[in-house]
Design a protein around this motif. Structure first.
Motif, short mmCIF file in Angstrom:
data_model
loop_
_atom_site.label_atom_id
_atom_site.label_comp_id
_atom_site.label_asym_id
_atom_site.label_seq_id
_atom_site.Cartn_x
_atom_site.Cartn_y
_atom_site.Cartn_z
N LEU A 123 0.84 -1.20 0.00
CA LEU A 123 0.00 0.00 0.00
C LEU A 123 0.87 1.25 0.00
CD1 LEU A 123 -2.67 1.64 0.41
CD2 LEU A 123 -2.30 1.30 2.88
N TYR A 124 1.85 1.31 0.89
CA TYR A 124 2.67 2.51 1.00
C TYR A 124 3.52 2.71 -0.25
CZ TYR A 124 0.98 2.07 5.75
OH TYR A 124 0.17 1.94 6.84
N GLY A 155 3.09 6.13 -3.12
CA GLY A 155 4.12 7.16 -3.27
C GLY A 155 5.05 7.35 -2.10
N TYR A 156 5.02 6.45 -1.14
CA TYR A 156 5.94 6.54 0.00
C TYR A 156 7.28 5.95 -0.38
CZ TYR A 156 2.26 8.10 3.11
OH TYR A 156 1.28 8.85 3.70
N GLU A 157 8.34 6.53 0.17
CA GLU A 157 9.69 6.06 -0.06
C GLU A 157 10.29 5.57 1.25
OE1 GLU A 157 11.83 9.32 -1.81
OE2 GLU A 157 10.64 9.25 -3.65
N VAL A 158 11.05 4.50 1.17
CA VAL A 158 11.72 3.96 2.36
C VAL A 158 12.76 4.97 2.82
CG1 VAL A 158 13.18 2.11 3.25
CG2 VAL A 158 11.30 1.57 1.67
N ILE A 159 12.79 5.20 4.13
CA ILE A 159 13.77 6.09 4.75
C ILE A 159 14.46 5.32 5.86
CG2 ILE A 159 12.50 8.20 4.17
CD1 ILE A 159 11.47 8.22 7.13
N TYR A 163 13.56 5.60 12.02
CA TYR A 163 13.64 6.76 12.90
C TYR A 163 13.28 6.39 14.33
CZ TYR A 163 8.58 6.91 11.90
OH TYR A 163 7.25 6.60 11.73
N GLY A 164 13.64 7.28 15.25
CA GLY A 164 13.24 7.19 16.64
C GLY A 164 13.44 5.81 17.24
N PRO A 165 12.39 5.29 17.85
CA PRO A 165 12.52 4.00 18.55
C PRO A 165 12.72 2.81 17.63
CG PRO A 165 10.23 4.68 18.51
CD PRO A 165 11.03 5.84 17.95
N TYR A 166 12.58 3.01 16.33
CA TYR A 166 12.71 1.92 15.37
C TYR A 166 14.13 1.80 14.80
CZ TYR A 166 7.75 2.81 15.80
OH TYR A 166 6.50 3.04 16.31
N GLN A 167 15.01 2.72 15.18
CA GLN A 167 16.39 2.64 14.72
C GLN A 167 17.00 1.32 15.18
OE1 GLN A 167 18.26 6.17 16.30
NE2 GLN A 167 17.42 7.47 14.71
N GLY A 168 17.59 0.61 14.25
CA GLY A 168 18.24 -0.65 14.58
C GLY A 168 17.30 -1.83 14.74
N VAL A 169 15.99 -1.63 14.54
CA VAL A 169 15.02 -2.71 14.67
C VAL A 169 14.90 -3.40 13.31
CG1 VAL A 169 12.64 -3.33 15.25
CG2 VAL A 169 13.81 -1.51 16.53
N LYS A 170 15.30 -4.65 13.25
CA LYS A 170 15.38 -5.36 11.97
C LYS A 170 14.02 -5.63 11.34
CE LYS A 170 19.80 -7.43 12.96
NZ LYS A 170 20.55 -8.64 13.22
N ASN A 171 12.96 -5.75 12.14
CA ASN A 171 11.63 -6.04 11.59
C ASN A 171 10.88 -4.78 11.16
OD1 ASN A 171 9.32 -7.67 10.92
ND2 ASN A 171 8.39 -7.01 12.83
N SER A 172 11.46 -3.61 11.37
CA SER A 172 10.77 -2.36 11.03
C SER A 172 11.26 -1.79 9.71
CB SER A 172 11.02 -1.30 12.11
OG SER A 172 10.30 -1.59 13.27
N VAL A 173 10.35 -1.16 9.00
CA VAL A 173 10.69 -0.38 7.82
C VAL A 173 9.91 0.94 7.93
CG1 VAL A 173 8.90 -1.48 6.39
CG2 VAL A 173 10.82 -0.34 5.30
N CYS A 174 10.62 2.04 7.69
CA CYS A 174 10.01 3.36 7.80
C CYS A 174 9.89 3.99 6.42
CB CYS A 174 10.83 4.24 8.73
SG CYS A 174 10.81 3.68 10.45
N PHE A 175 8.87 4.81 6.26
CA PHE A 175 8.55 5.45 4.99
C PHE A 175 8.29 6.94 5.20
CE2 PHE A 175 7.20 1.07 4.35
CZ PHE A 175 7.51 0.81 3.02
N ARG A 176 8.43 7.68 4.10
CA ARG A 176 8.07 9.10 4.10
C ARG A 176 7.51 9.46 2.73
NH1 ARG A 176 12.03 14.30 4.65
NH2 ARG A 176 12.44 13.82 2.48
#
Length: 164
Positions: free
Chosen positions: A135-136, A140-144, A147-160
């Motif tokens: 969906l993201y 039009g979301y791009e992986v970044i 951030y924040g508490p998700y830094q270094g968390v292997k199961n997380s992916v952040c978008f902007r």
């Protein structure tokens, strides 16, 4: 309440209502309870880590999507910084998935963020939430970098996404 027609499928037209509300809305709370039950299974042992960042208290910008007066989807915005809002608590009831409802909620959240003067939306999701990642990406979301508490968390992916 906003009324919409989803024409994402040529042969299917669905009417729905969108309600702008806040964290105290009972329909939003009920949908989030279903989201948390789903994530408890999907995230397994990592659920408690993620759960601590997903409280409802203070979410002042919430969308609930209704079909035939039944709440079936939701999402929320939370201030991230001066330029960005964070997308939180996106959920569509399993029986209503693959109908474009998540896209409708996401689009409405983005519009609301623009109305409030923000330039970006950011979000985090788990790598196991393939439908959410799809969906993201298509929205039009791009992986970044995480951030924040998700830094270094292997199961997380952040978008902007930059809001136009």
């Amino acid at each position: 309440m906003l009324r919409g027609i989803d024409a994402s499928f040529i042969d299917v037209k669905m009417t729905f209502d969108l309600l702008r509300t806040d964290f105290s809305n009972p329909d939003f709370i009920s949908l989030v309870e279903k989201l948390d039950a789903y994530l408890t299974v999907v995230d397994g042992d990592e659920h408690d880590f993620y759960h601590q960042f997903n409280g409802l208290q203070g979410l002042q910008h919430v969308i609930v999507l209704y079909m035939e007066d039944t709440p079936v989807a939701c999402g929320a915005l939370k201030k991230f910084n001066q330029k960005s809002m964070e997308i939180k608590r996106m959920f569509v009831s399993p029986t209503q998935r693959k109908k474009g409802l998540a896209s409708q909620v996401l689009h409405q959240l983005e519009n609301w963020a623009k109305e409030l003067g923000y330039r970006y939306c950011v979000l985090e999701t788990g790598l196991r939430q393939e439908e959410a990642i799809n969906l993201y990406n298509k929205s039009g979301y791009e992986v970044i970098p995480n951030y924040g508490p998700y830094q270094g968390v292997k199961n997380s992916v952040c978008f902007r996404k930059k809001l136009l």
